[in-house]
Write a protein that holds these residues in place. Structure first.
Motif, PDB file in Angstrom:
ATOM      1  N   TYR A 157       2.645   8.851  42.565  1.00  0.00           N
ATOM      2  CA  TYR A 157       3.148   8.615  41.220  1.00  0.00           C
ATOM      3  C   TYR A 157       4.570   8.308  41.241  1.00  0.00           C
ATOM      4  N   LEU A 158       5.231   7.842  40.389  1.00  0.00           N
ATOM      5  CA  LEU A 158       6.522   7.670  40.104  1.00  0.00           C
ATOM      6  C   LEU A 158       6.824   8.081  38.656  1.00  0.00           C
ATOM      7  N   ARG A 159       7.469   9.260  38.507  1.00  0.00           N
ATOM      8  CA  ARG A 159       8.051   9.767  37.161  1.00  0.00           C
ATOM      9  C   ARG A 159       9.527   9.599  37.065  1.00  0.00           C
ATOM     10  N   ALA A 160      10.012   8.785  36.118  1.00  0.00           N
ATOM     11  CA  ALA A 160      11.113   8.515  35.757  1.00  0.00           C
ATOM     12  C   ALA A 160      11.821   8.935  34.013  1.00  0.00           C
ATOM     13  N   GLU A 161      13.067   9.587  34.059  1.00  0.00           N
ATOM     14  CA  GLU A 161      13.319   9.973  32.860  1.00  0.00           C
ATOM     15  C   GLU A 161      14.455   8.919  32.637  1.00  0.00           C
ATOM     16  N   ILE A 162      14.282   8.276  31.329  1.00  0.00           N
ATOM     17  CA  ILE A 162      14.962   6.978  30.894  1.00  0.00           C
ATOM     18  C   ILE A 162      15.631   7.025  29.567  1.00  0.00           C
ATOM     19  N   ILE A 163      16.744   6.573  29.437  1.00  0.00           N
ATOM     20  CA  ILE A 163      17.449   6.707  28.024  1.00  0.00           C
ATOM     21  C   ILE A 163      17.802   5.254  28.047  1.00  0.00           C
ATOM     22  N   PHE A 164      17.367   4.800  26.751  1.00  0.00           N
ATOM     23  CA  PHE A 164      17.348   3.439  26.054  1.00  0.00           C
ATOM     24  C   PHE A 164      18.380   3.416  25.363  1.00  0.00           C
ATOM     25  N   SER A 165      19.529   2.504  25.435  1.00  0.00           N
ATOM     26  CA  SER A 165      20.793   2.255  24.781  1.00  0.00           C
ATOM     27  C   SER A 165      20.892   0.939  24.352  1.00  0.00           C
ATOM     28  N   LYS A 166      20.592   0.478  23.233  1.00  0.00           N
ATOM     29  CA  LYS A 166      20.966  -1.140  23.170  1.00  0.00           C
ATOM     30  C   LYS A 166      19.831  -2.096  24.032  1.00  0.00           C
ATOM     31  N   LYS A 167      20.284  -2.718  24.692  1.00  0.00           N
ATOM     32  CA  LYS A 167      19.620  -3.506  25.747  1.00  0.00           C
ATOM     33  C   LYS A 167      19.327  -2.952  27.011  1.00  0.00           C
ATOM     34  N   TYR A 206       5.456   2.833  47.082  1.00  0.00           N
ATOM     35  CA  TYR A 206       6.629   3.111  46.197  1.00  0.00           C
ATOM     36  C   TYR A 206       7.173   1.730  45.715  1.00  0.00           C
ATOM     37  N   THR A 207       7.314   0.857  46.475  1.00  0.00           N
ATOM     38  CA  THR A 207       7.951  -0.523  45.866  1.00  0.00           C
ATOM     39  C   THR A 207       6.887  -0.837  44.683  1.00  0.00           C
ATOM     40  N   ALA A 208       5.647  -0.590  44.874  1.00  0.00           N
ATOM     41  CA  ALA A 208       4.476  -1.271  43.877  1.00  0.00           C
ATOM     42  C   ALA A 208       4.908  -0.457  42.559  1.00  0.00           C
ATOM     43  N   LEU A 209       5.134   0.750  42.871  1.00  0.00           N
ATOM     44  CA  LEU A 209       5.027   1.559  41.408  1.00  0.00           C
ATOM     45  C   LEU A 209       6.257   1.223  40.688  1.00  0.00           C
ATOM     46  N   TRP A 210       7.252   1.078  41.484  1.00  0.00           N
ATOM     47  CA  TRP A 210       8.508   0.570  40.785  1.00  0.00           C
ATOM     48  C   TRP A 210       8.517  -0.670  40.195  1.00  0.00           C
ATOM     49  N   GLN A 211       7.696  -1.360  40.665  1.00  0.00           N
ATOM     50  CA  GLN A 211       7.561  -2.809  40.100  1.00  0.00           C
ATOM     51  C   GLN A 211       6.608  -2.721  38.979  1.00  0.00           C
ATOM     52  N   ASP A 267      19.011   5.730  51.907  1.00  0.00           N
ATOM     53  CA  ASP A 267      19.134   4.311  52.515  1.00  0.00           C
ATOM     54  C   ASP A 267      17.789   3.859  52.178  1.00  0.00           C
ATOM     55  N   PHE A 268      16.582   4.669  52.057  1.00  0.00           N
ATOM     56  CA  PHE A 268      15.173   4.024  51.953  1.00  0.00           C
ATOM     57  C   PHE A 268      14.941   3.384  50.607  1.00  0.00           C
ATOM     58  N   LEU A 269      15.346   4.440  49.472  1.00  0.00           N
ATOM     59  CA  LEU A 269      15.588   4.214  48.192  1.00  0.00           C
ATOM     60  C   LEU A 269      16.358   2.913  47.774  1.00  0.00           C
ATOM     61  N   LEU A 270      17.408   3.064  48.328  1.00  0.00           N
ATOM     62  CA  LEU A 270      18.417   1.796  48.007  1.00  0.00           C
ATOM     63  C   LEU A 270      17.751   0.640  48.679  1.00  0.00           C
ATOM     64  N   GLY A 271      17.283   0.772  49.755  1.00  0.00           N
ATOM     65  CA  GLY A 271      16.473  -0.636  50.283  1.00  0.00           C
ATOM     66  C   GLY A 271      15.363  -1.091  49.425  1.00  0.00           C
ATOM     67  N   VAL A 272      14.642  -0.225  48.781  1.00  0.00           N
ATOM     68  CA  VAL A 272      13.795  -0.607  47.657  1.00  0.00           C
ATOM     69  C   VAL A 272      14.137  -1.250  46.610  1.00  0.00           C
ATOM     70  N   LEU A 273      15.183  -0.699  46.070  1.00  0.00           N
ATOM     71  CA  LEU A 273      15.762  -1.088  44.848  1.00  0.00           C
ATOM     72  C   LEU A 273      16.390  -2.423  44.983  1.00  0.00           C
ATOM     73  N   LYS A 274      16.899  -2.811  46.153  1.00  0.00           N
ATOM     74  CA  LYS A 274      17.555  -3.929  46.583  1.00  0.00           C
ATOM     75  C   LYS A 274      16.504  -5.111  46.581  1.00  0.00           C
ATOM     76  N   SER A 275      15.446  -4.826  47.332  1.00  0.00           N
ATOM     77  CA  SER A 275      14.437  -5.610  47.488  1.00  0.00           C
ATOM     78  C   SER A 275      13.950  -6.164  46.102  1.00  0.00           C
TER      79      SER A 275
END
Length: 427
Positions: free
Chosen positions: A143-153, A169-174, A195-203
């Motif tokens: 699972y991927l669990r994220a706390e998100i704040i929505f502000s305008k766009k 990991y990459t698939a859940l982010w997608q 480094d691992f997470l930054l690599g996923v986000l950049k991809s």
């Protein structure tokens, strides 16, 4: 975004920073400093007037939910400003640095994500100011669990965690991004350096990587005890920092062990201000021994010697002349010499000041530190807590005096302690 953000908690004000609050403001121009207003509405409108990015750290009525969980002031600076101010080097006991990366993904057009070779569910809780999205791979126990704040766009992801096979990991982010693109124009993620997470986000198309330094304020009161003092010395050495320290020295023998203690952690300068010493010949003899011990220890320590004027001491202790040693006359003497040192340290850009006085078994360390803390508040220069007689400090000073043939006086220095010594000798 402004280079420098300064914030105080709205509902729990603190005097943690004291004089360093003004010190920080003096380091950079006024238009780079943001002072938070005392009411929530004023604070929010003030931030919105600056620009949108600033709001990242001040959601929820001006109180940051991430990455801070502390009652102390918070400062966020970009990497360029961090190097420019060298803030941690100036005030290592007041700021502790943590690095974070910020990345942004813009949805310039709808992104078509590939189908996912597993079943998944999404649970969204939008009942709180920070919405919680959970993306679960049904049969994969991931699972991927994220706390998100929505502000305008924008969707600002302030906190997230993942469990399961790293290949998912990459698939859940997608999956999460495919949901967010229907609601916002861009997504911002702030994360610790990984480094691992930054690599996923950049991809996944995250760009505009920015390094931020979060400087957490530490109350100066926290270094006003010996245990914290010792731990901070260890921390200083580990971080390779050497702040400037003005050390008031009462005499060469007392300074010997103190210099051995502090020279590895500070850029030390000796301030030999002792108008209490009587007679003048004794003053100059002790000054000679002060210079001698610095040379014997082979230290590059400047020796600062203000003019000797015994009248300054007599004026300070007027009316207290006949009190016994260790009483208020001595406290007034401590205060005179320590204040002079603090004023010099403040004027000449030192980071701290302190005194050797506490190494003596005949001196009241608690009173010395009480005076030092009061002078810190009065003068706006940090006082370094000290009780140098602990851990055999006094015994070390005796041994060093013997080793290098340093003259050790047999009375405190003032004419009153000399008379008491002479009286005991006759008896």
């Amino acid at each position: 975004m402004k280079d420098f953000l300064l914030k105080q908690y709205l509902d729990n004000p603190t005097e943690t920073f004291g004089g360093s609050f003004q010190e920080l403001a003096a380091l950079i121009s006024d238009n780079e400093v943001i002072f938070q207003s005392k009411t929530e509405n004023q604070a929010l409108s003030q931030y919105f007037f600056i620009d949108h990015e600033t709001i990242h750290y001040y959601h929820s009525a001006g109180k940051p939910l991430f990455p801070y969980l502390t009652w102390f002031n918070q400062i966020v600076v970009n990497d360029e400003t961090y190097r420019k101010l060298q803030l941690a080097k100036r005030s290592p006991f007041v700021y502790e640095a943590t690095c974070f990366k910020k990345l942004v993904k813009f949805f310039d057009e709808a992104v078509q994500f590939a189908s996912f070779p597993f079943d998944y569910t999404v649970i969204a809780d939008v009942s709180k100011k920070a919405s919680i999205f959970s993306v679960n791979a049904s049969e994969q126990e991931a699972y991927l669990r994220a706390e998100i704040i929505f502000s305008k766009k924008e969707a600002f992801i302030q906190k997230f965690n993942y469990s399961g096979d790293s290949r998912l990991y990459t698939a859940l982010w997608q999956i999460l991004l495919s949901l967010l693109q229907k609601q916002v124009s861009f997504v911002t993620v702030v994360t610790e350096e990984d480094d691992f997470l930054l690599g996923v986000l950049k991809s996944l198309g995250f760009k505009n990587e920015v390094l931020w330094h979060v400087l957490r304020g530490v109350s100066r009161l926290e270094i006003h005890d010996q245990k914290a003092f010792e731990s901070k010395l260890t921390e200083l050495k580990a971080r390779g920092l050497k702040p400037k320290l003005l050390l008031h020295s009462c005499c060469g023998p007392c300074s010997s062990a103190v210099l051995k203690k502090l020279a590895d952690y500070f850029e030390v300068s000796i301030y030999y201000y002792n108008p209490n010493i009587f007679p003048a010949e004794e003053y100059h003899l002790r000054l000679h021994e002060q210079a001698k011990i610095i040379e014997c220890l082979e230290l590059e320590v400047p020796l600062i010697v203000p003019p000797y004027d015994y009248r300054e001491y007599l004026t300070q202790i007027k009316g207290l002349e006949y009190l016994p040693e260790g009483d208020r006359r001595c406290f007034a003497c401590y205060a005179l010499r320590m204040k002079k040192a603090g004023e010099y340290a403040k004027k000449h850009g030192f980071d701290f000041f302190t005194t050797t006085l506490s190494i003596s078994p005949y001196k009241n360390a608690e009173k010395i530190n009480e005076i030092g803390i009061a002078l810190e508040k009065q003068l706006g220069i940090p006082f370094l807590y000290s009780n140098f007689k602990l851990n055999n400090g006094y015994q070390l000073s005796v041994a060093l005096s013997k080793q290098y043939g340093i003259y050790r006086q047999d009375y405190c220095g003032c004419e009153f302690s000399l008379k008491e010594l002479q009286k005991r000798s006759v008896e």
